[in-house]
Design an enzyme around this catalytic site. Structure first.
Site, PDB file in Angstrom:
ATOM      1  N   SER A  71      46.749  21.241 -24.030  1.00  0.00           N
ATOM      2  CA  SER A  71      46.997  21.108 -25.636  1.00  0.00           C
ATOM      3  C   SER A  71      47.133  22.567 -26.103  1.00  0.00           C
ATOM      4  O   SER A  71      48.111  22.307 -27.119  1.00  0.00           O
ATOM      5  CB  SER A  71      45.724  20.556 -26.041  1.00  0.00           C
ATOM      6  OG  SER A  71      45.581  19.095 -25.166  1.00  0.00           O
ATOM      7  N   GLY A 111      48.663  16.285 -18.156  1.00  0.00           N
ATOM      8  CA  GLY A 111      47.527  16.509 -17.312  1.00  0.00           C
ATOM      9  C   GLY A 111      46.465  15.281 -17.348  1.00  0.00           C
ATOM     10  O   GLY A 111      46.013  14.566 -16.872  1.00  0.00           O
ATOM     11  N   HIS A 112      46.281  14.951 -18.980  1.00  0.00           N
ATOM     12  CA  HIS A 112      45.658  13.911 -19.235  1.00  0.00           C
ATOM     13  C   HIS A 112      46.156  12.458 -18.532  1.00  0.00           C
ATOM     14  O   HIS A 112      45.204  11.815 -18.121  1.00  0.00           O
ATOM     15  CB  HIS A 112      45.570  13.757 -20.715  1.00  0.00           C
ATOM     16  CG  HIS A 112      45.177  14.866 -21.628  1.00  0.00           C
ATOM     17  ND1 HIS A 112      45.720  15.585 -22.594  1.00  0.00           N
ATOM     18  CD2 HIS A 112      43.725  15.246 -21.613  1.00  0.00           C
ATOM     19  CE1 HIS A 112      44.822  16.426 -22.922  1.00  0.00           C
ATOM     20  NE2 HIS A 112      43.666  16.266 -22.486  1.00  0.00           N
ATOM     21  N   LEU A 165      47.241  14.634 -26.318  1.00  0.00           N
ATOM     22  CA  LEU A 165      47.451  14.284 -24.763  1.00  0.00           C
ATOM     23  C   LEU A 165      48.804  14.784 -24.138  1.00  0.00           C
ATOM     24  O   LEU A 165      49.780  14.810 -24.829  1.00  0.00           O
ATOM     25  CB  LEU A 165      47.306  12.685 -24.736  1.00  0.00           C
ATOM     26  CG  LEU A 165      45.824  12.099 -25.063  1.00  0.00           C
ATOM     27  CD1 LEU A 165      46.186  10.591 -24.906  1.00  0.00           C
ATOM     28  CD2 LEU A 165      44.735  12.755 -24.485  1.00  0.00           C
ATOM     29  N   GLN A 196      31.463  22.175 -29.216  1.00  0.00           N
ATOM     30  CA  GLN A 196      31.917  23.144 -28.391  1.00  0.00           C
ATOM     31  C   GLN A 196      32.782  24.150 -28.783  1.00  0.00           C
ATOM     32  O   GLN A 196      33.452  24.635 -27.926  1.00  0.00           O
ATOM     33  CB  GLN A 196      32.439  22.445 -27.097  1.00  0.00           C
ATOM     34  CG  GLN A 196      33.677  21.444 -27.362  1.00  0.00           C
ATOM     35  CD  GLN A 196      34.109  20.752 -26.395  1.00  0.00           C
ATOM     36  OE1 GLN A 196      33.682  19.703 -26.259  1.00  0.00           O
ATOM     37  NE2 GLN A 196      35.322  20.954 -25.452  1.00  0.00           N
TER      38      GLN A 196
HETATM   39  P1  AMP Z   1      40.793  18.455 -23.030  1.00  0.00           P
HETATM   40  O1  AMP Z   1      41.478  17.119 -23.924  1.00  0.00           O
HETATM   41  O2  AMP Z   1      41.685  19.685 -22.967  1.00  0.00           O
HETATM   42  O3  AMP Z   1      39.405  18.464 -23.271  1.00  0.00           O
HETATM   43  O4  AMP Z   1      40.855  17.919 -21.372  1.00  0.00           O
HETATM   44  C1  AMP Z   1      40.411  16.400 -20.988  1.00  0.00           C
HETATM   45  C2  AMP Z   1      40.574  16.411 -19.660  1.00  0.00           C
HETATM   46  O5  AMP Z   1      41.814  16.634 -19.070  1.00  0.00           O
HETATM   47  C3  AMP Z   1      39.590  17.497 -18.900  1.00  0.00           C
HETATM   48  O6  AMP Z   1      38.875  16.760 -17.821  1.00  0.00           O
HETATM   49  C4  AMP Z   1      40.558  18.455 -18.414  1.00  0.00           C
HETATM   50  O7  AMP Z   1      40.236  19.126 -17.151  1.00  0.00           O
HETATM   51  C5  AMP Z   1      41.680  17.693 -17.996  1.00  0.00           C
HETATM   52  N1  AMP Z   1      43.151  18.429 -18.034  1.00  0.00           N
HETATM   53  C6  AMP Z   1      43.533  19.237 -19.012  1.00  0.00           C
HETATM   54  N2  AMP Z   1      44.750  19.778 -18.637  1.00  0.00           N
HETATM   55  C7  AMP Z   1      44.928  19.430 -17.470  1.00  0.00           C
HETATM   56  C8  AMP Z   1      45.974  19.639 -16.542  1.00  0.00           C
HETATM   57  N3  AMP Z   1      46.880  20.512 -16.830  1.00  0.00           N
HETATM   58  N4  AMP Z   1      45.730  19.044 -15.313  1.00  0.00           N
HETATM   59  C9  AMP Z   1      44.823  18.199 -15.001  1.00  0.00           C
HETATM   60  N5  AMP Z   1      43.875  17.857 -15.780  1.00  0.00           N
HETATM   61  C10 AMP Z   1      43.867  18.362 -17.108  1.00  0.00           C
END
Ligand code: AMP
Length: 306
Positions: A187, A36-37, A33, A61
């Site tokens: 990440s 963004g998260h 995390l 995925q």
């Molecule tokens: P992930 O853990 O990469 O699958 O992302 C989980 C959620 O966090 C998804 O809805 C992503 O679009 C969102 N997310 C990842 N990186 C960012 C970021 N830099 N800004 C905003 N949301 C993000």
């Protein structure tokens, strides 16, 4: 914050909340995390009574040769970040918990939206994402779920699935959170070594340059792509895979910006694959591509540049 590793435990915790009419907000993630998260979790905190986040590195995925086994995992740090961001329930299922019968035979087929952009480079990716999100939506049964514009095509896929399958959840999109130098927080940025990290912001900066070109009158996909390519020509560490225009809702490929389009791109930087996008908008006066307005009720964040 409570952590649940089984759906039974999570469902038992949420049932009384639902009976009491409390609105459940949900943020699905793959962990590792970051800010963004956290921005999604804070938005969910504002927009719901009970906030659930999930951490699950979804094997469905990832394609052969992708980074499933080395995807960063740090549950202790994730737990701290989620608690600070206001999460009430953290759901961290094992693969056995999510897929007790092994790899599921039944998958969500997302159609043409999954065959462009990221779908060309990662066959089956969006089917895997949609399948796990559908399962998580059934387990959590949220009123609203928050997703990042950082993964704009994924957001469009989820919105399409919710509409096509009449899922009783509202999807909220949140702005991309960026590092001060423009790099979209991810990440996978943890994979970047020093030189790659220094080169990586060029991808975002190329997209911003394209947005400025649209502000100055550029309107075709070819012009926009040329700006991105020319910008990256000076940064050989960033190897562009694609930079294409898409319809903001359907993610159909577009030849022209029109009223609004998403410019999405992927590049390989020192062995790490990065994706990013910006929204391009042309006003009637022919100027202005400042991104679409934030979804109602979603606060803006520092360093957020769509
Ligand atoms: P992930 O853990 O990469 O699958 O992302 C989980 C959620 O966090 C998804 O809805 C992503 O679009 C969102 N997310 C990842 N990186 C960012 C970021 N830099 N800004 C905003 N949301 C993000």
């Amino acid at each position: 914050m409570r952590t649940h590793t089984t759906r039974q435990s999570l469902e038992a915790a949420l049932a009384p909340e639902r009976r009491a009419g409390r609105r459940i907000g949900f943020v699905p993630t793959m962990g590792a995390l970051h800010d963004g998260h956290a921005s999604l979790m804070r938005a969910a905190r504002v927009g719901s009574d009970v906030v659930v986040a999930s951490i699950f590195v979804n094997p469905l995925q990832f394609g052969p040769g992708e980074d499933f086994s080395r995807y960063p995992r740090d549950l202790a740090a994730d737990t701290r970040l989620a608690a600070r961001a206001g999460v009430d329930h953290l759901f961290v299922p094992s693969a056995q918990e999510m897929y007790p019968a092994g790899v599921p035979s039944t998958r969500v087929e997302v159609g043409p939206i999954g065959q462009v952009g990221e779908g060309c480079w990662r066959p089956g990716f969006f089917s895997g994402v949609a399948t796990v999100c559908l399962k998580l939506f059934h387990i959590v049964a949220p009123d609203r779920a928050w997703f990042g514009h950082k993964d704009a095509q994924q957001l469009a896929v989820i919105r399409q699935m919710v509409a096509d399958l009449d899922l009783p959840v509202a999807i909220v999109g949140c702005p991309t959170v960026r590092e001060p130098d423009g790099l979209a927080v991810s990440s996978r940025n943890a994979y970047l070594d020093g030189p790659s990290r220094r080169a990586a912001p060029a991808l975002a900066q190329a997209l911003f340059a394209a947005r400025e070109a649209v502000d100055a009158g550029a309107s075709s996909a070819a012009e926009v792509r040329r700006v991105v390519q020319e910008h990256l020509a000076a940064v050989p560490e960033v190897r562009l895979q694609y930079a294409d225009l898409f319809d903001p809702d359907t993610f159909a490929c577009r030849d022209e910006v029109g009223a609004a389009a998403i410019l999405a791109a992927a590049a390989e930087v020192g062995g790490t694959r990065l994706i990013d996008n910006v929204t391009l908008e042309r006003t009637l006066a022919g100027v202005g591509s400042r991104g679409h307005p934030p979804d109602p009720g979603v606060p803006e964040y520092r360093f957020s540049t769509r």
